[in-house]
Design an enzyme around this catalytic site. Structure first.
Site, PDB file in Angstrom:
ATOM      1  N   ASN A 143       0.654  -1.099   0.063  1.00 45.83           N
ATOM      2  CA  ASN A 143      -0.012   0.067  -0.129  1.00 45.83           C
ATOM      3  C   ASN A 143       0.796   1.450   0.017  1.00 45.83           C
ATOM      4  OD1 ASN A 143      -2.950  -0.994   0.311  1.00 45.83           O
ATOM      5  ND2 ASN A 143      -1.909  -2.219   1.682  1.00 45.83           N
ATOM      6  N   GLU A 144       0.885   1.663  -1.249  1.00 46.73           N
ATOM      7  CA  GLU A 144       2.211   2.706  -1.395  1.00 46.73           C
ATOM      8  C   GLU A 144       1.451   3.976  -0.886  1.00 46.73           C
ATOM      9  OE1 GLU A 144       4.840   2.114  -1.548  1.00 46.73           O
ATOM     10  OE2 GLU A 144       5.590   0.802  -3.278  1.00 46.73           O
ATOM     11  N   PRO A 145       2.079   5.256  -0.999  1.00 48.69           N
ATOM     12  CA  PRO A 145       1.528   6.590  -0.459  1.00 48.69           C
ATOM     13  C   PRO A 145       0.412   6.807  -1.412  1.00 48.69           C
ATOM     14  CG  PRO A 145       4.001   6.626  -0.486  1.00 48.69           C
ATOM     15  CD  PRO A 145       3.669   5.205  -0.856  1.00 48.69           C
TER      16      PRO A 145
END
Ligand code: F6R
Length: 644
Positions: free
Chosen positions: A186-188
């Site tokens: 879950n990237e930025p």
């Protein structure tokens, strides 16, 4: 829609009662900390201690649930972080009879577009690191499928969510944290309610994975990951992090408000989440970084220096201009009382910092060395520079090496590993093609031509990620060796002063799968015993324990202990975040010309181990910090700390 690697859990289980995590006892100190730390955090001396603790919790969880006829659903992570935890689970299985027969697992994520048989697929990782050593039934294992066609991804993700729900939800989710703050992938930008989906990997994440995939361009661009919401649905969450490279993001996740920019920060609002981290990963927490803001402080020399330099930076003033009020307003009244006045304290710290600066990293012969970082005697010194992989030493201390040589010391560089995994296939192929072409001009070079064909075939057959056959690996090591020789020669170190140890842990492994043995320590010890250094420069002490740098440092440390060597010892930061002025024990200034020299030496390497400091930007930054603190203004500085 089929989910090749997702098998549905059999019986739906009712939600289990929330089980408390084993938490450290509440202390007064802890309640101070809680003003800053929004997630319960346990700091361990090393990752094995943390892994043992967590594995013991898992054992208790499985056995408690089994006792009431329930299966346990574990959420699992990959990457280097959970490896010691998996090793401990395997040990519990083998030595203490812990069974996983009724355990169901769901992995967080999988790279998109790679087969499960791919050496870097998370499916394969889980087999190699855990599943093939325990008695978990294959049907109980769930890893997102990275090979579903694009038009089937949505349904596959939904099916993954359904499978988790049918299993009764996750009892305990294991997490690591990426340097972007991601949990799972879950990237930025991932929202709190996000669910299992396809995601584009952040550049930083791809760079971090570049070593595993043997270059950045091989790293997949996409992954399938459980969403933040999916993860937060687990009844318990345990996030592990090791090494100083994770310190900043760990502090952000724990201490700053929840934000989509750092998905791990969402653990703050989970009722049963906890961080288990080692000391280097905890180093940026306020309790360690600014302890005077958290509670009573033991004002030892290091804390005193740290406090004054922090205050100068915060107040944007040189040290000598700090005034009493500034100390009082920033929680340092007690320090001021002990020291008498800001004036006394400022001068004392200014002098300390001034004394870290030296153009004589090997000690200045026949000079009073009371206030110099390095002793004058003996002169010249036998100086040993230890590089885990060729290039580490150039990135961090090329200027210092040049100084040592110029000042007449006997400088030897030990390359602990060959760095062969850093040499691109293209470099080996180019070499082989030249050999082949050359052999077509002259007779009697059939053996050379055969060798060249063998190399080209091996490159072709292994593909971008396959295991390297011995001949190819050796050629790549020789290419890297040649580059190291060129770089050293540029600094005046001749090839006979270079030692290539090719430690076996590296030769027999690949990234994240290295294992240190006695043979590594013995090889290191033999070199030390032969050279009998007066001075050693090393790195890797704060690195993630699974990295080449950390393992190489361990081999060196063990060898030093074995021999009882008591020479002067310095640490350079290598791939770790650069030293802050309060951590520096020796600052070696560089002129613009010396910096150019350093960059030229670094550029002898075709493929770089990291994109950091290729132009000496870390060295320029630390010189600027010294300047702002009121010291002389240098072009660049190479910084070292004492290895106590
Ligand atoms: C892996 C995962 C990631 C990793 C993170 C840290 O399944 O979900 O969030 O936990 O990228 O990776 P390492 O442990 O390799 O530093």
């Amino acid at each position: 829609m089929t989910l090749a690697r997702v098998s549905m859990a059999h019986n739906a289980l009712g939600p289990a009662a929330i089980q408390p995590l084993i938490r450290p006892p509440m202390t007064a100190e802890k309640s101070h900390r809680e003003q800053f730390e929004r997630i319960p955090t346990s700091v361990y001396k090393n990752n094995s201690e943390a892994a043992q603790m967590l594995a013991a919790e898992v054992k208790a969880l499985i056995e408690d649930r089994r006792a009431v006829g329930r299966r346990t659903v574990l959420g699992l992570a990959t990457g280097s972080t959970p490896v010691p935890f998996y090793r401990e689970l395997i040990r519990l299985h083998r030595e203490e009879g812990l069974s996983f027969a009724d355990v169901v697992t769901f992995n967080l994520d999988e790279y998109y577009g790679i087969e499960s048989s791919h050496p870097e697929s998370y499916f394969r990782f889980m087999q190699d690191q855990l599943f093939s050593y325990i008695d978990i039934p294959a049907a109980n294992i769930h890893v997102p499928d990275g090979t579903v066609p694009m038009d089937g991804v949505f349904a596959a993700c939904q099916a993954y969510e359904d499978a988790i729900a049918q299993a009764g939800g996750i009892d305990l989710q294991i997490l690591g944290i990426g340097r972007t703050g991601h949990i799972g992938f879950n990237e930025p930008g991932s929202t709190r309610n996000s669910r299992t989906r396809l995601i584009a990997l952040d550049r930083v994440t791809r760079l971090d994975a570049a070593a595993d995939f043997l270059s950045e361009e091989n790293v997949p661009r996409f992954a399938i990951t459980m969403g933040v919401g999916t993860i937060l649905d687990a009844r318990r969450l345990a996030l592990m992090a090791w090494g100083e490279n994770k310190a900043t993001i760990v502090a952000q996740a724990i201490e700053e408000p929840e934000t989509e920019v750092v998905s791990a920060s969402f653990l703050q609002s989970h009722p049963n989440a906890r961080f288990l981290i080692d000391e280097p990963a905890a180093s940026a927490l306020t309790r360690n970084r600014l302890p005077w803001l958290v509670g009573p402080v033991d004002w030892d020399a290091a804390t005193r220096r740290r406090a004054v330099l922090w205050l100068a930076r915060t107040a944007k003033k040189p040290v000598l201009k700090l005034v009493d009020e500034e100390y009082n307003h920033r929680g340092m009244g007690e320090l001021l009382t002990r020291e008498g006045s800001a004036y006394n304290l400022n001068i004392s710290i200014f002098n300390e910092l001034q004394h870290t600066i030296t153009g004589w990293p090997g000690g200045k012969p026949e000079a009073d060395d009371t206030n110099r970082p390095e002793k004058a005697d003996p002169f010249p010194k036998r100086a040993l520079v230890v590089a885990p992989e060729p290039e580490d030493e150039m990135l961090s201390m090329a200027g210092t090496i040049e100084r040592l040589v110029e000042q007449g010391h006997d400088v030897r560089i030990v390359y602990q590993t060959s760095g062969s995994l850093r040499t691109p296939d293209a470099a080996a192929a180019k070499f082989a093609r030249i050999l082949l072409e050359q052999s077509s001009f002259a007779t009697g070079l059939e053996a050379q031509a055969d060798y060249a064909r063998l190399i080209l075939r091996q490159i072709d057959e292994k593909g971008p990620f396959g295991e390297h056959p011995a001949e190819l690996r050796q050629l790549k090591a020789l290419i890297r060796r040649g580059e190291a020789q060129d770089a050293a020669a540029a600094l005046g170190v001749s090839p006979d002063r270079l030692v290539f140890l090719d430690l076996p842990f590296y030769e027999n492994g690949r990234y994240r799968r290295f294992r240190l043995t006695d043979a590594d320590t013995d090889a290191m010890a033999a070199t030390l015993a032969e050279f009998q250094p007066d001075q050693v420069f090393a790195t890797g002490h704060l690195a993630d324990p699974s990295t080449v740098q950390a393992l190489a440092f361990k081999a060196l440390d063990r060898a030093m202990q074995k021999l009882g060597l008591t020479c002067s010892r310095w640490l350079y930061r290598g791939h770790q975040p650069p030293l802050k002025p309060y951590e520096v024990d020796m600052a070696v200034p560089m002129s613009p010309a010396q910096l150019e020299f350093k960059v030229a030496a670094i550029n002898k390497f075709q493929a770089h181990t990291t994109p950091d400091n290729l132009t000496g930007e870390h060295n320029i930054a630390i010189a600027a910090q010294y300047d702002e603190l009121g010291m002389a203004e240098y072009e660049a500085i190479e910084a070292f700390e004492r290895w106590a």
